[in-house]
Design an enzyme around this catalytic site. Structure first.
Site, PDB file in Angstrom:
ATOM      1  N   GLY A   1     -12.366  11.809  23.249  1.00  0.00           N
ATOM      2  CA  GLY A   1     -11.416  11.512  23.432  1.00  0.00           C
ATOM      3  C   GLY A   1     -10.426  10.951  21.780  1.00  0.00           C
ATOM      4  N   GLY A   2      -9.011  10.271  22.414  1.00  0.00           N
ATOM      5  CA  GLY A   2      -8.861   9.552  20.764  1.00  0.00           C
ATOM      6  C   GLY A   2      -9.825   8.976  20.381  1.00  0.00           C
TER       7      GLY A   2
ATOM      8  N   GLY B   1      -9.511  36.338  -8.044  1.00  0.00           N
ATOM      9  CA  GLY B   1      -9.212  34.821  -7.825  1.00  0.00           C
ATOM     10  C   GLY B   1     -10.387  33.906  -7.323  1.00  0.00           C
ATOM     11  N   ALA B   2     -11.301  34.975  -6.971  1.00  0.00           N
ATOM     12  CA  ALA B   2     -12.909  34.174  -6.935  1.00  0.00           C
ATOM     13  C   ALA B   2     -13.604  33.123  -8.166  1.00  0.00           C
ATOM     14  CB  ALA B   2     -13.717  34.927  -5.948  1.00  0.00           C
TER      15      ALA B   2
END
Length: 517
Positions: free
Chosen positions: A172-173, A407-408
């Site tokens: 959980g948290g 772009g790589a």
């Protein structure tokens, strides 16, 4: 005046009572599972005799549901400061033998106190998590306690290194504090980390699942990427913490623990030449290249099981600590996908925050094509790498080994991303796209008109490489610092690192940049 004997006896009695946590019977249950206790974890982490405990005599602050009758030594958490290899480190270790290690108001206050101390004194922070979650009896006070811890995790971020060990339950948290830290280490057995367990998922969605699928070390390391290191047991987890700390500065104002050797060897290592496949289409094992470059072949990989098409981790080169980012052509041909982008970006930003030089090894054909990648936001995720490299002001050394397309090429720290030094092997290819795709655009008519299309294609591929993709072409435009033999890679990087360690770069004043999250 001498202290009354009764007072000393009372002190000893109280200390002894608290040092056994929830009692010998509960400790025995921990040992029977193959785990060790919260105190034993700190004993294994810190140098002998250096741990100073904070809040040994703290007790819980709950008087509902019969809690006032429960003795909860230390309120279920051990906090303090010890030394790791002679350097002070702050931390906490949750004690599952005391109330299941559940977090209440004073439990969280102890953690916050030592976190504040770590911030003020510039000490790394280690959190050993083993807790049943929030203490239900304390209601909103327990939730407030988590909020106070989360706030301090963010305060410490980029100020001091934060390392979380998941040695038991983290549900959980409770999972969000480790998620806000820099590195997560999880034991393969007796540990779990998840937000919603199988029963909750079944009730909410109707889907049957198991803890192995959602909360195990394997799932968190290989699938979700939440965990950076998987340890075989508690002792291995502590050894990983120690090894990780050996590469890190204590805080953002310190330099990493460099141990530079006096004389850099400029002797070629011809074994690297042997790693380059004779066929340009063959896959280069970048991990083998890294092992030849770094000291003693020691490369501490981060996120070993996640996004294996890119490698990140810590090493030393002639004694200088570096963070290494490298494409791995053995997996997905070394393409950059969504997970690889996230993995690399986070690592780059950590290294930049803590003054660790970056060494980038490039062999990338591009971003991974596909509908799933496009719909999953590869543009946004890939932009994180561009942002991370551009924002980094630490020394940046790049080596282009073979492919560097589109772009790589930029995303792997090209000169335009302000790399300080860029080397290329003679085998490097730097271009908008690979030759096979490019000739279909540039030379389509010549190819269609050729009688022997296979021979013509081979001729055109060579022409394309020589005219548009050669490392000499890039070097002639000032995009490459030098073209080196593969055998000189270690020596060249080492010398470049020494020359850039004093680098000082400032940026325009602003609150912070807006990375495309």
């Amino acid at each position: 005046m001498a202290i009354e004997k009764s007072l000393l006896e009372q002190l000893k009695e109280r200390r002894d009572q608290r040092l056994v946590g929830g009692g010998k019977e509960r400790i025995a249950k921990i040992h029977a599972k193959g785990s060790i206790t919260a105190r034993e974890r700190f004993d294994g982490l810190f140098d002998d005799g250096t741990f100073q405990e904070w809040g040994l005599h703290v007790e819980h602050n709950c008087h509902d549901f019969g809690m006032e009758k429960k003795f909860m030594p230390g309120d279920g958490v051990i906090t303090g400061v010890g030394q790791v290899d002679g350097r002070p480190v702050a931390g906490f270790s949750q004690d599952f033998t005391v109330g299941g290690g559940a977090l209440g108001q004073r439990h969280s206050q102890k953690i916050c106190d030592v976190m504040d101390y770590a911030a003020n004194c510039g000490l790394p922070f280690v959190a050993i998590n083993d807790s049943g979650g929030a203490r239900i009896q304390e209601g909103v006070d327990a939730l407030s306690g988590y909020g106070q811890v989360f706030y301090r995790n963010v305060e410490l971020s980029g100020l001091v290194p934060q390392i979380a060990v998941i040695a038991g339950s983290c549900a959980g948290g409770a999972a969000y504090s480790p998620a806000l830290m820099d590195f997560l280490i999880m034991t393969r057995k007796n540990a779990s980390m998840f937000i919603c367990g199988p029963q909750v998922i079944k009730a909410a969605t109707g889907v049957d699942t198991t803890m192995d699928e959602i909360g195990s070390a394997a799932a968190n390391a290989a699938i979700s990427g939440n965990v950076h290191f998987v340890a075989e047991d508690d002792q291995h987890a502590l050894e990983l913490v120690q090894e990780l700390l050996s590469y890190l500065p204590s805080n953002n104002l310190d330099n990493p623990p460099h141990h530079p050797i006096e004389d850099i060897s400029m002797v070629p290592d011809t074994s690297i030449d042997d790693l380059v496949p004779a066929d340009a289409k063959g896959a280069l094992d970048m991990e083998a290249v890294i092992q030849r470059i770094v000291d003693d072949g020691r490369f501490l990989q981060v996120h070993l099981e996640f996004a294996k098409n890119i490698l990140v981790g810590f090493a030393r080169i002639d004694g200088v600590v570096v963070g290494i980012i490298a494409n791995q052509p053995m997996v997905k041909a070394g393409t950059i996908d969504i997970d690889a982008s996230d993995k690399a970006s986070r690592f780059i930003r950590f290294c930049n925050a803590f003054n660790i030089p970056l060494v980038t090894l490039v062999d990338v054909p591009g971003f991974l094509p596909g509908v799933q990648q496009e719909q999953g936001g590869i543009i946004r995720h890939g932009a994180k790498m561009l942002f991370a490299y551009c924002a980094a002001t630490v020394p940046k050394i790049t080596v282009i080994t073979r492919k560097a397309y589109g772009g790589a090429y930029l995303a792997m720290c090209s000169r335009d991303m302000r790399a300080d030094v860029v080397f290329a092997w003679p085998t490097a290819e730097i271009a908008v796209m690979g030759a096979e795709g490019a000739i279909n655009v540039l030379y389509r008519r010549e190819l269609e008109a050729a009688e022997d299309k296979q021979a013509k294609r081979a001729e055109l591929v060579k022409e394309y490489h020589d005219r548009f993709a050669s490392p000499y072409m890039a070097a002639s435009r000032g995009m490459i610092t030098d073209i080196i033999q593969p055998s000189m890679t270690r020596a060249s990087i080492s010398l470049a690192l020494r020359n850039t360690l004093r680098k000082s770069e400032t940026r325009p004043p602003k609150k912070h940049g807006l990375i495309p999250l």
